[in-house]
Design a protein around this motif. Structure first.
Motif, short mmCIF file in Angstrom:
data_model
loop_
_atom_site.label_atom_id
_atom_site.label_comp_id
_atom_site.label_asym_id
_atom_site.label_seq_id
_atom_site.Cartn_x
_atom_site.Cartn_y
_atom_site.Cartn_z
N SER A 115 20.86 14.03 -0.55
CA SER A 115 22.26 13.60 -0.57
C SER A 115 22.86 14.05 -1.89
O SER A 115 22.17 14.56 -2.76
CB SER A 115 22.36 12.08 -0.43
OG SER A 115 21.86 11.45 -1.60
N ASP A 116 24.13 13.83 -2.04
CA ASP A 116 24.78 14.05 -3.32
C ASP A 116 24.81 12.73 -4.06
O ASP A 116 24.57 11.66 -3.49
CB ASP A 116 26.19 14.61 -3.13
CG ASP A 116 26.17 16.09 -2.74
OD1 ASP A 116 25.13 16.74 -2.91
OD2 ASP A 116 27.21 16.58 -2.28
N ARG A 117 25.11 12.80 -5.35
CA ARG A 117 25.10 11.60 -6.18
C ARG A 117 26.36 11.51 -7.02
O ARG A 117 27.04 12.50 -7.26
CB ARG A 117 23.88 11.60 -7.10
CG ARG A 117 23.89 12.73 -8.11
CD ARG A 117 22.67 12.75 -8.98
NE ARG A 117 22.67 13.93 -9.85
CZ ARG A 117 22.05 14.02 -10.99
NH1 ARG A 117 21.33 13.00 -11.43
NH2 ARG A 117 22.10 15.12 -11.70
N VAL A 118 26.62 10.30 -7.44
CA VAL A 118 27.65 10.02 -8.43
C VAL A 118 26.92 9.56 -9.68
O VAL A 118 26.02 8.72 -9.59
CB VAL A 118 28.62 8.93 -7.95
CG1 VAL A 118 29.60 8.55 -9.04
CG2 VAL A 118 29.35 9.37 -6.69
N ILE A 119 27.27 10.12 -10.81
CA ILE A 119 26.65 9.71 -12.06
C ILE A 119 27.57 8.71 -12.74
O ILE A 119 28.74 9.00 -13.00
CB ILE A 119 26.38 10.92 -12.97
CG1 ILE A 119 25.40 11.87 -12.27
CG2 ILE A 119 25.84 10.47 -14.33
CD1 ILE A 119 25.18 13.18 -12.98
N ARG A 120 27.03 7.52 -13.01
CA ARG A 120 27.80 6.48 -13.68
C ARG A 120 27.25 6.32 -15.09
O ARG A 120 26.06 6.07 -15.28
CB ARG A 120 27.71 5.16 -12.93
CG ARG A 120 28.52 4.05 -13.62
CD ARG A 120 28.68 2.83 -12.76
NE ARG A 120 29.64 3.13 -11.71
CZ ARG A 120 29.59 2.62 -10.49
NH1 ARG A 120 28.64 1.78 -10.15
NH2 ARG A 120 30.48 2.94 -9.59
N LEU A 121 28.12 6.47 -16.06
CA LEU A 121 27.73 6.34 -17.46
C LEU A 121 27.73 4.87 -17.88
O LEU A 121 28.25 4.00 -17.18
CB LEU A 121 28.68 7.15 -18.34
CG LEU A 121 28.77 8.65 -18.00
CD1 LEU A 121 29.78 9.34 -18.89
CD2 LEU A 121 27.41 9.31 -18.11
N ASP A 122 27.14 4.59 -19.04
CA ASP A 122 27.05 3.20 -19.52
C ASP A 122 28.41 2.54 -19.66
O ASP A 122 28.51 1.32 -19.52
CB ASP A 122 26.31 3.15 -20.86
CG ASP A 122 24.82 3.46 -20.70
OD1 ASP A 122 24.30 3.34 -19.58
OD2 ASP A 122 24.19 3.81 -21.71
N ASP A 123 29.45 3.32 -19.93
CA ASP A 123 30.78 2.74 -20.09
C ASP A 123 31.48 2.49 -18.74
O ASP A 123 32.61 2.04 -18.69
CB ASP A 123 31.67 3.62 -20.98
CG ASP A 123 32.00 4.97 -20.36
OD1 ASP A 123 31.60 5.24 -19.20
OD2 ASP A 123 32.66 5.78 -21.05
N GLY A 124 30.79 2.78 -17.64
CA GLY A 124 31.33 2.55 -16.31
C GLY A 124 32.04 3.75 -15.71
O GLY A 124 32.35 3.75 -14.52
N SER A 125 32.30 4.77 -16.50
CA SER A 125 32.97 5.95 -15.96
C SER A 125 31.99 6.74 -15.10
O SER A 125 30.78 6.67 -15.27
CB SER A 125 33.52 6.82 -17.10
OG SER A 125 32.48 7.29 -17.92
N THR A 126 32.55 7.46 -14.14
CA THR A 126 31.73 8.25 -13.23
C THR A 126 32.19 9.69 -13.22
O THR A 126 33.34 9.99 -13.55
CB THR A 126 31.81 7.71 -11.79
OG1 THR A 126 33.16 7.76 -11.35
CG2 THR A 126 31.28 6.29 -11.70
N PHE A 127 31.28 10.56 -12.87
CA PHE A 127 31.68 11.94 -12.66
C PHE A 127 30.83 12.59 -11.58
O PHE A 127 29.71 12.19 -11.31
CB PHE A 127 31.67 12.75 -13.96
CG PHE A 127 30.32 13.05 -14.53
CD1 PHE A 127 29.64 14.20 -14.22
CD2 PHE A 127 29.73 12.16 -15.43
CE1 PHE A 127 28.40 14.48 -14.77
CE2 PHE A 127 28.49 12.44 -15.99
CZ PHE A 127 27.82 13.60 -15.65
#
Length: 192
Positions: A115-127
């Protein structure tokens, strides 16, 4: 008939993190059995969940590879197929399993589905997407789904040398390619 399992190795994640992970498995639109494998630890609250829980007697310090392999082989020996992987600090959208099985229905010769993924950073932002994801040069462990025709690779997780354990998913991805297994992508971002 397909009978999916999702394998999660865990170490010292908090109750909240493990609960989020397990809840995402429990909420799948297609029922899936969750295997949680403690890497030298045991979280007793997991015994209350609808899951299979095993605690290994010691920590293998290999980024969860040995517990992942043991859990996958347990699931395979119990008749589960396909086998998905989910790291304890990740979670799935409720259509994750459904999207993989839908792709398999359209392309029955696939051995492995990503599948594809969403990367969520510690600050809550995603890319999305990470450059290596966009080019399909890599697949994160928690995006992998192995069907029975690829089960011969399940022991490999435990055989990856500890010094290479941080890149275990890259090793598995390249092993899939080296064995000329057929693989495909759901093209859906169902793992965070």
């Amino acid at each position: 008939m397909l009978n999916p399992a999702i394998v999660t190795p865990y170490y010292k994640e908090s109750f909240e993190i493990l609960q989020r992970c397990h809840r995402s498995v429990a909420q799948q639109s297609i029922k899936s059995k969750h295997f949680l494998i403690g890497d030298g630890v045991s979280s007793a609250f997991i015994d209350q969940w609808d899951s299979t829980h095993l605690s290994l007697p010691e920590n293998f310090a290999d980024n969860g590879n040995t517990p992942r392999s043991i859990g996958a082989m347990m699931a395979a020996s119990m008749g589960y197929n396909p086998i998905f992987f989910l790291d304890a600090d990740n979670h799935l959208l409720d259509n994750h399993v459904q999207e993989a099985l839908s792709l398999k229905a359209h392309f029955p010769k696939l051995d492995v589905i990503f599948s594809d993924r969403v990367i969520r950073l510690d600050d809550g932002s995603t890319f999305y997407p990470a450059p290596e994801d966009k080019l399909r040069l890599f697949a994160d462990t928690s995006t992998m789904c192995f069907f029975e025709s690829a089960f011969s690779l399940l022991p490999l997780w435990a055989l990856i040398p500890n010094c290479l354990s941080p890149i275990c998913d890259r090793i598995m991805y390249e092993s899939i390619r080296a064995k000329s297994l057929s693989f495909g992508w759901t093209m859906k971002r169902t793992m965070i």
